[in-house]
Design a protein around this motif. Structure first.
Motif, PDB file in Angstrom:
ATOM      1  N   SER A  18      -7.478  -5.220 -43.548  1.00 61.29           N
ATOM      2  CA  SER A  18      -6.382  -3.996 -42.499  1.00 61.29           C
ATOM      3  C   SER A  18      -5.540  -5.425 -42.108  1.00 61.29           C
ATOM      4  N   TRP A  19      -6.139  -6.924 -42.174  1.00 60.80           N
ATOM      5  CA  TRP A  19      -5.177  -8.155 -41.702  1.00 60.80           C
ATOM      6  C   TRP A  19      -3.882  -8.278 -43.124  1.00 60.80           C
ATOM      7  N   LEU A  20      -4.330  -7.804 -44.770  1.00 65.02           N
ATOM      8  CA  LEU A  20      -2.990  -7.503 -45.650  1.00 65.02           C
ATOM      9  C   LEU A  20      -2.657  -6.044 -44.754  1.00 65.02           C
ATOM     10  N   GLU A  21      -2.946  -5.231 -44.730  1.00 68.94           N
ATOM     11  CA  GLU A  21      -1.912  -4.058 -43.782  1.00 68.94           C
ATOM     12  C   GLU A  21      -1.822  -4.900 -42.555  1.00 68.94           C
ATOM     13  N   THR A  22      -1.991  -5.333 -42.016  1.00 66.89           N
ATOM     14  CA  THR A  22      -0.743  -5.498 -40.631  1.00 66.89           C
ATOM     15  C   THR A  22       0.204  -6.474 -40.882  1.00 66.89           C
ATOM     16  N   GLY A  23       0.268  -7.777 -41.007  1.00 71.08           N
ATOM     17  CA  GLY A  23       1.339  -8.364 -42.079  1.00 71.08           C
ATOM     18  C   GLY A  23       1.977  -7.446 -42.484  1.00 71.08           C
ATOM     19  N   ARG A  24       1.983  -6.502 -44.062  1.00 73.11           N
ATOM     20  CA  ARG A  24       2.450  -5.993 -44.551  1.00 73.11           C
ATOM     21  C   ARG A  24       3.440  -5.204 -43.280  1.00 73.11           C
ATOM     22  N   TYR A  32       3.153 -14.372 -46.182  1.00 70.17           N
ATOM     23  CA  TYR A  32       1.720 -14.849 -46.453  1.00 70.17           C
ATOM     24  C   TYR A  32       0.732 -13.971 -45.384  1.00 70.17           C
ATOM     25  N   LEU A  33      -1.227 -14.062 -46.437  1.00 64.58           N
ATOM     26  CA  LEU A  33      -1.346 -14.093 -44.851  1.00 64.58           C
ATOM     27  C   LEU A  33      -2.466 -15.435 -44.976  1.00 64.58           C
ATOM     28  N   LEU A  34      -2.823 -16.261 -43.932  1.00 57.70           N
ATOM     29  CA  LEU A  34      -3.633 -17.550 -44.149  1.00 57.70           C
ATOM     30  C   LEU A  34      -4.594 -16.822 -43.221  1.00 57.70           C
ATOM     31  N   VAL A  35      -6.114 -17.281 -43.882  1.00 61.00           N
ATOM     32  CA  VAL A  35      -7.433 -16.667 -43.661  1.00 61.00           C
ATOM     33  C   VAL A  35      -7.811 -18.037 -42.908  1.00 61.00           C
ATOM     34  N   LEU A  76       0.872 -11.586 -49.182  1.00 56.19           N
ATOM     35  CA  LEU A  76       0.359 -10.398 -49.162  1.00 56.19           C
ATOM     36  C   LEU A  76       1.122  -9.068 -50.183  1.00 56.19           C
ATOM     37  N   TYR A  77       2.370  -9.327 -50.903  1.00 55.84           N
ATOM     38  CA  TYR A  77       2.271  -7.916 -51.180  1.00 55.84           C
ATOM     39  C   TYR A  77       1.562  -8.198 -52.524  1.00 55.84           C
ATOM     40  N   SER A  78       1.228  -8.805 -53.612  1.00 59.84           N
ATOM     41  CA  SER A  78       0.350  -9.197 -54.462  1.00 59.84           C
ATOM     42  C   SER A  78      -0.810  -9.313 -54.912  1.00 59.84           C
TER      43      SER A  78
END
Length: 83
Positions: A18-24, A32-35, A76-78
């Motif tokens: 869900s975080w990946l989707e939110t970022g996209r 980039y998504l940072l955890v 985020l995309y790959s």
């Protein structure tokens, strides 16, 4: 995810997705998504950044006494993990 003694606790795969989707879907062109692990709250949270150089603003988990520590960074995309 992060289900090993090297990390403070595991992270549900569905929450990560869900975080990946939110970022996209953001109107800001995040790349980039940072955890991030928050020591005070005892939980993971997402941080989205536009540039790879922005990742360096966070201390890595286990390397710093800071409150918010970087556990991992992902494109985020790959969806690949970046160093």
């Amino acid at each position: 995810m992060f289900d090993s003694p090297d990390f403070p606790q595991s992270l549900e795969e569905s929450e990560f997705e869900s975080w990946l989707e939110t970022g996209r879907e953001s109107k800001i062109s995040y790349a980039y998504l940072l955890v991030i692990w928050d020591e005070l709250e005892g939980k993971y949270s997402p941080v989205f950044v536009e540039n790879r150089s922005d990742i360096n603003r966070y201390e890595r988990y286990g390397d710093s006494p800071d409150r918010q520590l970087l556990v991992a960074a992902y494109d985020l995309y790959s969806e690949s993990r970046v160093a």
